[in-house]
Design a protein around this motif. Structure first.
Motif: not given
Length: 487
Positions: A359-360, A384-388, A457-458
């Protein structure tokens, strides 16, 4: 070891004493489990192939002489697919708990196959959306049957990693789809109105081979016991044990726990509602939060990624696949590499970690995009990093829901939370993001991403306080069966 016996059904209401759940959980990980992973995982590979091709052809649908879709209409067709997935999950989930896991494997796959092939012959927005709806219905049904089967056949100590890996295998298909799109959408090789049609024909045709793999997958022994087929369940488990012994696997000789269950033909919907909304209310809150957050997070971003690349970076339609390929590989590696930690560190800490970090990172990536600080290539690296982390989070949502509720309502519960989460987060997301992209404003798209951050985050906070510590525990200990009878 007992010899296999002929199957015979006992009367509804009969109390059966069995060690089958304990025997399934003590099994060493062997060829049988590898084949289960392969046979069930290939479904997600096929789904990933088809969905990625559809994501990549967003530009082709706009350029098609027959269809000439707008960005909003592309979003509508994606929402139609997800709406079908919601409907299919509910209907087939109900059937899965009544008719069994194995029968639904074939029904849902046939639905998917026919609808996908039909999509190749679409002639306008309505026909394309209708066929996509029924394709989604087949996939929605697959989620319920496959996930409930994984839970009930895989030993408790491997359940988390196996579930995440199978769900993550979707992205192996996505990688293949990304490569396929490079060639199928190349107008130098195929006419503009033919490439996107071939993507659906290929996806539907390949699904026929999955039928062959599924014939040997057994019905869930746990489901068979509760529905009055204890002898058939014994026959299946004895066969699995015999096969593993032939492979020279060593079995734990410790005492096996006995479970007493009262057989039933079905579970009344009132009892289902009571189990979800009253008895397991906190687990329902967790499931709702996880599924809704990941549905928006995934569908809103993934289904519109091709539109972002073409609208803001001018990437040609036939080049989209090169951007989706690393995106897909990152999504597969997340569940594969992080999945084992769900069994070692535990469900709650890993849910919090994956949901909060993804999320962040989504917010950070959205900010960089809005400020025009990333190119098309660096944006892809960021995704790629986010969805890892995000892929592991999404797969863990299915794991959490499927193992947190009693056996008798497992498939229906998976379908219910998938339907609610996807209905709220998934159906709305692609259309909403498509509209924001159409404004041409990076800040507007960033706001759409921030909604995803807030939801993730929630969900992380709710998981921290209410998620169940289900790691390495038998399903019957995580959620006591409704048909359980005390001694």
């Amino acid at each position: 070891m007992q010899k296999p016996v002929a199957s015979s059904k006992v009367e509804s209401g009969t109390v059966v004493e069995t060690t089958i759940p304990s025997r399934l959980d003590r099994l060493p990980f062997g060829r049988f489990h590898v084949l289960v992973i392969a046979a069930l995982g290939i479904t997600w590979i096929l789904d990933g192939l088809e969905v990625t091709l559809v994501g990549a052809i967003a530009g082709a649908l706009k350029e098609s002489p027959t269809l000439q879709f707008t960005n909003v209409e592309v979003g509508i067709t994606n929402s139609a697919y997800l709406a079908g997935a919601v409907s299919g999950a509910l209907f087939f989930g109900w059937l899965t708990d009544r008719l069994g896991r194995k029968k639904l494997f074939f029904i849902t796959l046939a639905t998917y196959m026919v609808a996908t092939i039909a999509t190749a012959f679409s002639w306008n927005l309505v026909s394309f959306s209708v066929f996509r709806f029924f394709t989604g219905a087949g996939i929605g049904g697959e989620y319920t049957a496959v996930n409930s089967t994984i839970q009930e056949l895989v030993p408790a100590r491997y359940r988390g990693w196996t579930d995440l890996t199978i769900n993550g295998s979707f992205w192996l298909g996505a990688a293949l789809g990304a490569l396929g799109a490079v060639y199928l959408l190349d107008t130098n090789l195929l006419p503009a109105d033919m490439g996107w049609r071939l993507t659906f024909l290929i996806g539907g045709g390949l699904s026929a081979f999955i039928f062959l793999l599924r014939f040997w997958i057994p019905e869930s022994p746990r489901w068979l016991i509760t529905h009055g087929h204890p002898e058939k369940a014994e026959e299946i488990v004895a066969g699995i044990e015999e096969g593993l012994r032939r492979e020279n696997h060593i079995f734990d000789d410790g005492e096996l726990a006995t479970t007493r269950l009262k057989t039933r033909s079905h579970t009344p919907l009132l009892e289902v509602a009571t189990s979800i909304l009253k008895t397991n209310r906190d687990r329902a809150i967790v499931g709702f939060a996880l599924m809704t957050a990941q549905a928006y997070f995934y569908n809103a971003i993934f289904f519109t990624y091709a539109l972002v690349l073409s609208s803001f970076y001018g990437v040609a339609t036939d080049k989209i696949g090169w951007y989706l390929l690393p995106f897909a590989l990152g999504n597969f590696l997340g569940p594969l590499l992080l999945g084992r930690l769900f069994d070692i560190w535990g469900r709650r800490p890993m849910l919090v970690l994956t949901y909060s970090v993804s999320g962040l990172l989504l917010a950070l990536t959205g900010y960089l995009f809005a400020a025009n600080l990333v190119s098309d290539s660096t944006l892809t690296i960021a995704w790629v990093i986010v969805f890892f982390f995000g892929s592991a989070a999404a797969s863990a949502a299915y794991l959490t829901v499927s193992e947190s509720f009693p056996l008798e309502v497992r498939a229906l519960t998976i379908s219910l939370f998938y339907a609610i989460g996807t209905g709220i987060g998934g159906v709305i997301g692609p259309t909403f993001l498509g509209y924001l992209i159409d404004t041409g404003s990076r800040d507007s798209v960033f706001m759409g991403y921030l909604i995803g951050t807030a939801l993730m985050l929630t969900a992380a906070v709710i998981a921290w306080f209410k998620a169940v510590a289900a790691e390495r525990k038998p399903l019957e200990h995580v959620a006591r069966p409704l048909s359980h009878v005390d001694e």
